[in-house]
Design an enzyme around this catalytic site. Sequence first.
Site, PDB file in Angstrom:
ATOM      1  CG  ASN A   9      -1.744   1.219   1.371  1.00  0.00           C
ATOM      2  OD1 ASN A   9      -1.810   2.034   0.442  1.00  0.00           O
ATOM      3  ND2 ASN A   9      -2.396   1.377   2.509  1.00  0.00           N
ATOM      4  CE  LYS A  11      -0.232   3.256   4.663  1.00  0.00           C
ATOM      5  NZ  LYS A  11      -0.180   3.344   6.106  1.00  0.00           N
ATOM      6  CG  HIS A  94      -5.923   1.993   4.899  1.00  0.00           C
ATOM      7  ND1 HIS A  94      -5.492   2.975   5.754  1.00  0.00           N
ATOM      8  CD2 HIS A  94      -4.931   1.068   4.838  1.00  0.00           C
ATOM      9  CE1 HIS A  94      -4.274   2.658   6.184  1.00  0.00           C
ATOM     10  NE2 HIS A  94      -3.922   1.502   5.633  1.00  0.00           N
ATOM     11  CD  GLU A  96      -3.029   5.566   6.519  1.00  0.00           C
ATOM     12  OE1 GLU A  96      -2.951   5.625   5.285  1.00  0.00           O
ATOM     13  OE2 GLU A  96      -2.174   4.982   7.231  1.00  0.00           O
ATOM     14  CD  GLU A 166      -3.771  -2.499   7.088  1.00  0.00           C
ATOM     15  OE1 GLU A 166      -2.631  -2.701   6.676  1.00  0.00           O
ATOM     16  OE2 GLU A 166      -4.447  -1.518   6.762  1.00  0.00           O
ATOM     17  N   GLY A 172       2.171   2.251  10.674  1.00  0.00           N
ATOM     18  CA  GLY A 172       3.125   3.347  10.519  1.00  0.00           C
ATOM     19  C   GLY A 172       3.787   3.769  11.820  1.00  0.00           C
ATOM     20  CB  SER A 212       4.892  -1.809  11.924  1.00  0.00           C
ATOM     21  OG  SER A 212       4.456  -0.477  12.134  1.00  0.00           O
TER      22      SER A 212
HETATM   23  P1  PGA Z   1       2.633   0.213   7.573  1.00  0.00           P
HETATM   24  O1  PGA Z   1       1.180   0.434   6.918  1.00  0.00           O
HETATM   25  O2  PGA Z   1       3.173  -1.085   7.030  1.00  0.00           O
HETATM   26  O3  PGA Z   1       3.442   1.418   7.139  1.00  0.00           O
HETATM   27  O4  PGA Z   1       2.432   0.164   9.055  1.00  0.00           O
HETATM   28  C1  PGA Z   1       0.307  -0.636   6.707  1.00  0.00           C
HETATM   29  C2  PGA Z   1      -0.965  -0.140   6.085  1.00  0.00           C
HETATM   30  O5  PGA Z   1      -1.443   0.941   6.455  1.00  0.00           O
HETATM   31  O6  PGA Z   1      -1.545  -0.800   5.204  1.00  0.00           O
END
Ligand code: PGA
Length: 249
Positions: A9, A11, A94, A96, A166, A172, A212
């Site tokens: 992803n 983003k 997601h 976010e 998630e 993140g 992460s």
């Molecule tokens: P990350 O993000 O691996 O940077 O923690 C995962 C995601 O949001 O899909």
Amino acid sequence: MRKQIVAGNWKMNLDAAQSQELITALKSEKLSNAVQVAIATPFVHLASAVSQTKGSDIGVVAQNMHQAISGAFTGEISAPMLKSIGVNTTLLGHSERRAYFHETDTMLAEKVNTALENELEIIFCFGEELEQRKSGSHFDVVSSQLRNALFHLDTTQWKHIVLAYEPVWAIGTGETASPEQAQEMHAHIRDVLASQYDDSLAQSVSILYGGSVKPSNAKEIFAKPDVDGGLIGGASLNAADFAAIVNAF
Ligand code: PGA
């Protein structure tokens, strides 16, 4: 056997040249044939990613789509638009999108329906926030996210759904759920699916872990019996790291 999937992803990262460079680098990596690999690029790079990955085993995925198929929704992208450029899968839900763009379970149920009506596969994301885990409500939160957005679907429609658990506190942040925490939640998700539908459906849905994931922790997480892969944010922006995660199965 469930599909093993590793999806990146990206983003809101990378300009056009950087996107092309990363795909070129990824194509030169040796990626395990046992794993389905995909990248979710920003909308503006999707068409070129589709043409650049043609003939490779790397799939191209949208990060989101609107619930309507067309109309006065300035700035939005529809399912038919994605299909028309050769994108056959989208992320939905997601954290976010939920946190910053106010996507609710009800809206996500509509997006799920629109995606399926337009023959898009879905990687459906969900997971609890830190406070919810601290207060012990994480299992209930996850159950209700699934119930509200997905449990109106019939059994056959689930063939087009991949789940991505998630936990928001692990996205993140550098803080990963332990392999045991991931396994515990994935097993819970299968139990919820089995009680809403049946055991064979519960056993057939691929459930990815996201938050992460890095080359250093992927192997341990993917070794858990109910973890079928990962949704990778930060580490998917580096071809060698992403390939190492793919090859961690
Ligand atoms: P990350 O993000 O691996 O940077 O923690 C995962 C995601 O949001 O899909």
